[in-house]
Design a protein around this motif. Structure first.
Motif, PDB file in Angstrom:
ATOM      1  N   HIS A  30     -20.907  57.425  65.132  1.00  0.00           N
ATOM      2  CA  HIS A  30     -19.594  56.797  64.941  1.00  0.00           C
ATOM      3  C   HIS A  30     -19.324  55.722  65.992  1.00  0.00           C
ATOM      4  O   HIS A  30     -18.735  54.679  65.675  1.00  0.00           O
ATOM      5  CB  HIS A  30     -18.498  57.859  64.945  1.00  0.00           C
ATOM      6  N   PHE A  31     -19.777  55.947  67.217  1.00  0.00           N
ATOM      7  CA  PHE A  31     -19.601  54.906  68.230  1.00  0.00           C
ATOM      8  C   PHE A  31     -20.456  53.692  67.872  1.00  0.00           C
ATOM      9  O   PHE A  31     -20.017  52.546  68.006  1.00  0.00           O
ATOM     10  CB  PHE A  31     -19.957  55.433  69.614  1.00  0.00           C
ATOM     11  N   GLY A  32     -21.685  53.941  67.403  1.00  0.00           N
ATOM     12  CA  GLY A  32     -22.546  52.834  66.985  1.00  0.00           C
ATOM     13  C   GLY A  32     -21.941  52.049  65.839  1.00  0.00           C
ATOM     14  O   GLY A  32     -21.976  50.805  65.819  1.00  0.00           O
ATOM     15  N   ASN A  33     -21.359  52.761  64.862  1.00  0.00           N
ATOM     16  CA  ASN A  33     -20.707  52.089  63.736  1.00  0.00           C
ATOM     17  C   ASN A  33     -19.551  51.222  64.232  1.00  0.00           C
ATOM     18  O   ASN A  33     -19.412  50.055  63.827  1.00  0.00           O
ATOM     19  CB  ASN A  33     -20.174  53.124  62.744  1.00  0.00           C
ATOM     20  N   ALA A  34     -18.706  51.805  65.089  1.00  0.00           N
ATOM     21  CA  ALA A  34     -17.566  51.060  65.621  1.00  0.00           C
ATOM     22  C   ALA A  34     -18.032  49.833  66.394  1.00  0.00           C
ATOM     23  O   ALA A  34     -17.489  48.730  66.229  1.00  0.00           O
ATOM     24  CB  ALA A  34     -16.727  51.969  66.526  1.00  0.00           C
ATOM     25  N   PHE A  35     -19.043  50.024  67.224  1.00  0.00           N
ATOM     26  CA  PHE A  35     -19.565  48.943  68.056  1.00  0.00           C
ATOM     27  C   PHE A  35     -20.040  47.770  67.193  1.00  0.00           C
ATOM     28  O   PHE A  35     -19.748  46.606  67.487  1.00  0.00           O
ATOM     29  CB  PHE A  35     -20.715  49.483  68.905  1.00  0.00           C
TER      30      PHE A  35
ATOM     31  N   LEU B 216     -11.469  51.203  64.355  1.00  0.00           N
ATOM     32  CA  LEU B 216     -10.663  52.193  65.073  1.00  0.00           C
ATOM     33  C   LEU B 216     -10.840  53.587  64.471  1.00  0.00           C
ATOM     34  O   LEU B 216     -10.799  54.591  65.194  1.00  0.00           O
ATOM     35  CB  LEU B 216      -9.198  51.782  65.070  1.00  0.00           C
ATOM     36  N   GLU B 217     -11.042  53.654  63.159  1.00  0.00           N
ATOM     37  CA  GLU B 217     -11.320  54.948  62.520  1.00  0.00           C
ATOM     38  C   GLU B 217     -12.640  55.522  63.033  1.00  0.00           C
ATOM     39  O   GLU B 217     -12.738  56.718  63.340  1.00  0.00           O
ATOM     40  CB  GLU B 217     -11.376  54.784  60.999  1.00  0.00           C
ATOM     41  N   GLU B 218     -13.651  54.674  63.116  1.00  0.00           N
ATOM     42  CA  GLU B 218     -14.951  55.123  63.624  1.00  0.00           C
ATOM     43  C   GLU B 218     -14.844  55.519  65.101  1.00  0.00           C
ATOM     44  O   GLU B 218     -15.465  56.492  65.545  1.00  0.00           O
ATOM     45  CB  GLU B 218     -16.005  54.026  63.439  1.00  0.00           C
ATOM     46  N   THR B 219     -14.054  54.770  65.862  1.00  0.00           N
ATOM     47  CA  THR B 219     -13.842  55.102  67.270  1.00  0.00           C
ATOM     48  C   THR B 219     -13.169  56.467  67.401  1.00  0.00           C
ATOM     49  O   THR B 219     -13.566  57.284  68.248  1.00  0.00           O
ATOM     50  CB  THR B 219     -12.973  54.025  67.947  1.00  0.00           C
ATOM     51  N   ALA B 220     -12.178  56.719  66.576  1.00  0.00           N
ATOM     52  CA  ALA B 220     -11.479  58.007  66.616  1.00  0.00           C
ATOM     53  C   ALA B 220     -12.428  59.157  66.291  1.00  0.00           C
ATOM     54  O   ALA B 220     -12.358  60.229  66.911  1.00  0.00           O
ATOM     55  CB  ALA B 220     -10.300  57.996  65.639  1.00  0.00           C
ATOM     56  N   LEU B 221     -13.324  58.943  65.337  1.00  0.00           N
ATOM     57  CA  LEU B 221     -14.302  59.983  64.987  1.00  0.00           C
ATOM     58  C   LEU B 221     -15.278  60.223  66.138  1.00  0.00           C
ATOM     59  O   LEU B 221     -15.688  61.363  66.399  1.00  0.00           O
ATOM     60  CB  LEU B 221     -15.061  59.584  63.717  1.00  0.00           C
ATOM     61  N   ALA B 222     -15.656  59.154  66.824  1.00  0.00           N
ATOM     62  CA  ALA B 222     -16.541  59.303  67.990  1.00  0.00           C
ATOM     63  C   ALA B 222     -15.839  60.105  69.077  1.00  0.00           C
ATOM     64  O   ALA B 222     -16.427  61.007  69.693  1.00  0.00           O
ATOM     65  CB  ALA B 222     -16.950  57.923  68.522  1.00  0.00           C
ATOM     66  N   GLN B 223     -14.580  59.800  69.320  1.00  0.00           N
ATOM     67  CA  GLN B 223     -13.819  60.513  70.343  1.00  0.00           C
ATOM     68  C   GLN B 223     -13.606  61.971  69.952  1.00  0.00           C
ATOM     69  O   GLN B 223     -13.645  62.864  70.805  1.00  0.00           O
ATOM     70  CB  GLN B 223     -12.493  59.797  70.583  1.00  0.00           C
ATOM     71  N   GLN B 224     -13.388  62.207  68.672  1.00  0.00           N
ATOM     72  CA  GLN B 224     -13.227  63.576  68.183  1.00  0.00           C
ATOM     73  C   GLN B 224     -14.491  64.391  68.427  1.00  0.00           C
ATOM     74  O   GLN B 224     -14.433  65.572  68.774  1.00  0.00           O
ATOM     75  CB  GLN B 224     -12.897  63.538  66.688  1.00  0.00           C
ATOM     76  N   ALA B 225     -15.653  63.759  68.254  1.00  0.00           N
ATOM     77  CA  ALA B 225     -16.928  64.460  68.465  1.00  0.00           C
ATOM     78  C   ALA B 225     -17.085  64.914  69.910  1.00  0.00           C
ATOM     79  O   ALA B 225     -17.769  65.903  70.188  1.00  0.00           O
ATOM     80  CB  ALA B 225     -18.092  63.545  68.065  1.00  0.00           C
ATOM     81  N   LEU B 226     -16.459  64.201  70.833  1.00  0.00           N
ATOM     82  CA  LEU B 226     -16.566  64.552  72.252  1.00  0.00           C
ATOM     83  C   LEU B 226     -15.814  65.839  72.597  1.00  0.00           C
ATOM     84  O   LEU B 226     -16.101  66.478  73.610  1.00  0.00           O
ATOM     85  CB  LEU B 226     -16.016  63.417  73.119  1.00  0.00           C
ATOM     86  N   GLU B 227     -14.864  66.230  71.776  1.00  0.00           N
ATOM     87  CA  GLU B 227     -13.956  67.320  72.133  1.00  0.00           C
ATOM     88  C   GLU B 227     -14.661  68.666  72.305  1.00  0.00           C
ATOM     89  O   GLU B 227     -14.166  69.532  73.028  1.00  0.00           O
ATOM     90  CB  GLU B 227     -12.843  67.420  71.094  1.00  0.00           C
ATOM     91  N   THR B 228     -15.801  68.846  71.647  1.00  0.00           N
ATOM     92  CA  THR B 228     -16.511  70.130  71.772  1.00  0.00           C
ATOM     93  C   THR B 228     -17.550  70.113  72.892  1.00  0.00           C
ATOM     94  O   THR B 228     -18.211  71.127  73.123  1.00  0.00           O
ATOM     95  CB  THR B 228     -17.219  70.483  70.451  1.00  0.00           C
ATOM     96  N   LEU B 229     -17.682  69.004  73.576  1.00  0.00           N
ATOM     97  CA  LEU B 229     -18.690  68.867  74.631  1.00  0.00           C
ATOM     98  C   LEU B 229     -18.094  69.235  75.987  1.00  0.00           C
ATOM     99  O   LEU B 229     -16.870  69.267  76.151  1.00  0.00           O
ATOM    100  CB  LEU B 229     -19.227  67.436  74.640  1.00  0.00           C
TER     101      LEU B 229
END
Length: 340
Positions: free
Chosen positions: A217-222, A306-319
């Motif tokens: 998701h970060f790659g997509n946003a980037f 911004l949607e892709e960025t939000a998904l990338a940030q969401q993925a971080l929550e379990t780390l």
């Protein structure tokens, strides 16, 4: 342990700099950067000269930085293996840029002469091949089949993404689904390799899925942000002219969405843009850029980024919650800030 809440992505200006994030792993980064050059050992002087040229012309080393942040996030101790893997990741990234410049017939990248312009296409392609081969030669040293599998599968996906982009070059009928398939390979896959490789090294495979989601998701946003900037950015900062992607007939999301919107609202504009995509003739580039801007396509693309960025940030929550995870989060914020 209470997890630090992660907020929604914002395009508000940020005082945070890339150097601030890099400073979190400053010592690791310095060693890694030296290893990028130190790993070159060709007996052929031309290979060394061209390789050093393209690596020197490299960017911010974002992909290896992500590897270092992920490694420290999962196990906060210096890891020579992670530094070495980060250097290999940068070597692979550099190889893809060399090949891209040949395909695009680029004379400059980030304001500096490309390898194909300095030497010739054949030399650039072969040195790009050497960098890929050398990267895998170094990967063997880890004696890790899962790591080799990750990088071999990922490199195949990168090549397929590039070919898929070529297949849709000058195709005004390319869809958003086509675009996502292209960037998943040519851009996001290497981000995923950078994150998941660190987990394999640290034997933290329970985090592979979350890291894959973050990388994708970060790659997509980037990439979406990069493509928006081709129509709205600063050509001096980007090191290329606005509208270059259109002239090259690349199927980017701003063009794809603009064509879809113009088809229903402006048939004259639609035909102008369609013909430009098909032929690559952009003599009146300013008018074509204005068409894309006025169509509403860039607003749509910003929302998607911004949607892709939000998904990338969401993925971080379990780390694991620490300063290194926060550094990854800050990278997503910094990328989004480019949309301002």
């Amino acid at each position: 342990m209470t997890s630090t809440p992660l907020s929604r992505p914002s395009t508000a200006p940020t005082s945070l700099s890339y150097a601030d994030i890099q400073s979190i792993v400053a010592d690791d980064f310095e060693i890694m950067d030296k290893q990028v050059f130190g790993s070159l050992n060709s007996k052929v002087q031309l290979v060394m000269s061209v390789s050093q040229h393209v690596i020197n012309a490299g960017g911010k080393r974002m992909r290896p930085l992500i590897t270092l942040l992920c490694s420290r996030m999962l196990n906060d101790v210096p890891s020579k293996e992670a530094m070495h893997l980060a250097a290999i990741t940068e070597m692979l990234h550099t190889a893809t840029l060399v090949h891209d410049d040949v395909i695009d017939e680029s004379g400059q990248r980030r304001g500096k002469p490309t390898a194909n312009a300095t030497w010739d296409n054949a030399t650039a392609v072969l040195v790009g091949d050497y960098l890929i081969a050398r990267a895998f030669n170094l990967l063997v040293g880890f004696q890790s089949l899962p790591l080799l599998q990750l990088f071999s599968d990922g490199t195949c996906d990168i090549a397929e993404g590039e070919v898929l982009q070529l297949q849709h070059q000058h195709n005004p009928s390319a869809t958003e689904a086509d675009y996502l398939a292209i960037i998943d390979g040519k851009t996001s896959r290497l981000f995923m390799m950078a994150t998941q490789g660190a987990a394999i090294l640290q034997d933290k495979t329970e985090h592979l899925d979350a890291l894959a989601d973050f990388g994708q998701h970060f790659g997509n946003a980037f990439q979406i942000i990069d493509d928006v900037l081709d129509y709205s950015g600063d050509s001096e900062v980007m090191g290329k002219n606005l509208g270059d992607d259109l002239a090259e007939g690349k199927p980017t999301l701003p063009t794809i969405k603009a064509l879809a919107l113009l088809k229903d609202n402006d048939t004259v504009g639609f035909d102008k843009l369609r013909i430009a995509v098909q032929t690559g003739k952009t003599d009146d580039a300013a008018a074509l850029i204005a068409l894309v801007r006025e169509s509403g396509a860039l607003e749509y693309c910003r929302t998607r980024a911004l949607e892709e960025t939000a998904l990338a940030q969401q993925a971080l929550e379990t780390l694991p919650d620490n300063q290194y995870r926060q550094g990854l989060y800050q990278l997503t914020e910094l990328a989004s800030a480019r949309l301002v």
